[in-house]
Design an enzyme around this catalytic site. Structure first.
Site, mmCIF file in Angstrom:
data_model
loop_
_atom_site.group_PDB
_atom_site.id
_atom_site.type_symbol
_atom_site.label_atom_id
_atom_site.label_comp_id
_atom_site.label_asym_id
_atom_site.label_seq_id
_atom_site.Cartn_x
_atom_site.Cartn_y
_atom_site.Cartn_z
ATOM 1 N N ARG A 1 0.907 -1.153 0.000
ATOM 2 C CA ARG A 1 0.000 0.000 0.000
ATOM 3 C C ARG A 1 0.945 1.201 0.000
ATOM 4 N NH1 ARG A 1 -4.974 -2.460 1.180
ATOM 5 N NH2 ARG A 1 -4.858 -4.183 2.653
ATOM 6 N N ASP B 1 -10.016 -1.317 -4.378
ATOM 7 C CA ASP B 1 -10.425 0.080 -4.592
ATOM 8 C C ASP B 1 -9.267 1.077 -4.514
ATOM 9 O OD1 ASP B 1 -10.257 -0.402 -1.881
ATOM 10 O OD2 ASP B 1 -12.225 0.413 -1.388
ATOM 11 N N ASP C 1 -15.749 -6.140 -3.035
ATOM 12 C CA ASP C 1 -16.450 -4.862 -2.850
ATOM 13 C C ASP C 1 -16.282 -3.891 -4.026
ATOM 14 O OD1 ASP C 1 -13.787 -4.413 -2.428
ATOM 15 O OD2 ASP C 1 -14.047 -3.201 -0.638
HETATM 16 O O1 F6P Z 1 -8.678 -5.255 1.445
HETATM 17 C C1 F6P Z 1 -8.468 -6.550 1.860
HETATM 18 C C2 F6P Z 1 -8.281 -6.625 3.350
HETATM 19 O O2 F6P Z 1 -7.954 -7.970 3.604
HETATM 20 C C3 F6P Z 1 -9.429 -6.158 4.211
HETATM 21 O O3 F6P Z 1 -10.480 -7.071 4.362
HETATM 22 C C4 F6P Z 1 -8.740 -5.865 5.515
HETATM 23 O O4 F6P Z 1 -9.460 -4.939 6.263
HETATM 24 C C5 F6P Z 1 -7.424 -5.277 5.052
HETATM 25 O O5 F6P Z 1 -7.185 -5.842 3.767
HETATM 26 C C6 F6P Z 1 -6.260 -5.540 5.953
HETATM 27 O O6 F6P Z 1 -5.132 -4.920 5.406
HETATM 28 P P1 F6P Z 1 -3.635 -5.058 5.924
HETATM 29 O O7 F6P Z 1 -3.128 -6.387 5.484
HETATM 30 O O8 F6P Z 1 -2.912 -3.947 5.262
HETATM 31 O O9 F6P Z 1 -3.715 -4.969 7.398
#
Ligand code: F6P
Length: 328
Positions: free
Chosen positions: A76, A107, A134
């Site tokens: 990210r 998204d 989603d």
């Molecule tokens: O977007 C996918 C997801 O698995 C969500 O369901 C969850 O809230 C988020 O990613 C968790 O993200 P990270 O791995 O960055 O904590």
């Protein structure tokens, strides 16, 4: 055919999802079949900024169809949110000769892709890859089916021990903004109650349900709590319920990131292959700023802007109503 495209860059971004590798394979092989060169961009947008880019051929994607995660890594990326970050990314991909992109993600990935494509007039096609399911424009996103199977397997196992000990279990599943996994797995796993981000359920309402179940001689109970439920997660819900209702011994299980791993289901492998193939075909047809998706059994395209719209459409009202009926 868009002959101005010579080299396609493919990347995965945001949370990984089972099926991403099968999708990378389909993108790479379709592009090569069509006479194009392919670059793999590592760690999503971060790889564009850091110029972490590799050349790919048909053999780069051998034996990955069945693997979870993503061989291209993911991230990210905060830097990509700034115009300076995106300028650097554009400079780097141009230097590599990349003149079109396939973005696999959710998204956040599509928001970045939409802005980037407009700013620098670079063609982009998105592929919905997230366990959250989603995105508007596809009945299913890559990884959703596999994640559901993982969760159901866990619920079944927890039910064995819940029934043996006469316990109340709160099982937290992923979905910060989306209740798709919670609702689907709650129904498939026979949960007595399902708490969703899209629909507030008060603690008193939940306790009333649990009391009814207990009066009706249910000796163990499972409540599915979506990560984004407004009551603040499974531990909070369990604590607040136990303060007023201590008929059962309550336990909490957070399924967490195990929901994102594992070998993709056959459904996800086929979906990944179809979407990867369709993404390249659409790019070469001159399409841009679209997402390829599945509607019924048809591959369809949706403008990225639209795919990022409202999420509530995903939860079928009949399923929500059914949770109360089938749990009596
Ligand atoms: O977007 C996918 C997801 O698995 C969500 O369901 C969850 O809230 C988020 O990613 C968790 O993200 P990270 O791995 O960055 O904590």
């Amino acid at each position: 055919m868009n002959n101005s495209i010579k080299r396609i860059g493919v990347f995965t971004s945001g949370g990984d999802a089972p099926g991403m590798n099968a999708c990378i394979r389909a993108v790479v092989r379709t592009a090569i079949y069509e006479g194009k060169k392919v670059s793999g961009i590592l760690h999503g947008y971060q790889g564009m900024i850091d110029k972490n880019i590799i050349d790919m051929n048909s053999r780069s994607v051998s034996n990955i169809l069945q693997l979870g995660g993503t061989i291209l890594k993911t991230a990210r990326c905060l830097d990509f949110r700034s115009p300076e970050g995106r300028q650097k990314a554009y400079h780097n991909i141009k230097a590599e000769g990349i003149d079109a992109l396939v973005a696999i993600g959710g998204d956040g990935t599509f928001t970045g892709a939409e802005v980037f494509s407009r700013e620098f007039d670079i063609p982009v096609v998105g592929i919905p890859g997230t366990i959250d399911n989603d995105l508007y424009g596809s009945d299913f996103t890559l990884g959703y089916d596999t994640a559901n199977n993982t969760v159901i397997d866990a619920i079944d196992k927890i039910r064995d021990t819940a029934a043996s000990h006469d316990r109340l279990f709160f099982i937290e599943v992923m979905g910060r903004d989306s209740g798709c996994i919670a609702l689907n797995c709650g129904i498939a796993g026979g949960a007595e109650a399902i708490l969703l981000p899209e629909k507030e359920t008060g603690i008193d309402e939940l306790i009333a349900k649990l009391e009814n179940a207990a009066k009706d001689k249910k000796t163990s109970t499972i409540v599915i709590v979506a990560e984004g439920d407004k009551n603040g997660g499974a531990y909070n819900v369990a604590k607040r319920v136990q303060e007023k209702f201590d008929f059962y011994d309550a336990k909490v299980t957070i399924l967490g990131h195990l929901q994102r791993g594992g070998s993709p289901s056959s459904f996800d492998r086929v979906l990944a292959s179809r979407l990867g193939f369709a993404a390249v075909k659409n790019l070469l047809r001159g399409e841009t700023r679209i997402m390829v998706g599945l509607r019924g059994n048809e591959i369809v395209t949706t403008p990225l802007e639209e795919a990022l719209r409202s999420k509530e459409f995903k939860l079928a009202e009949d399923m929500i109503e059914m949770t109360n009926v089938l749990a009596i």
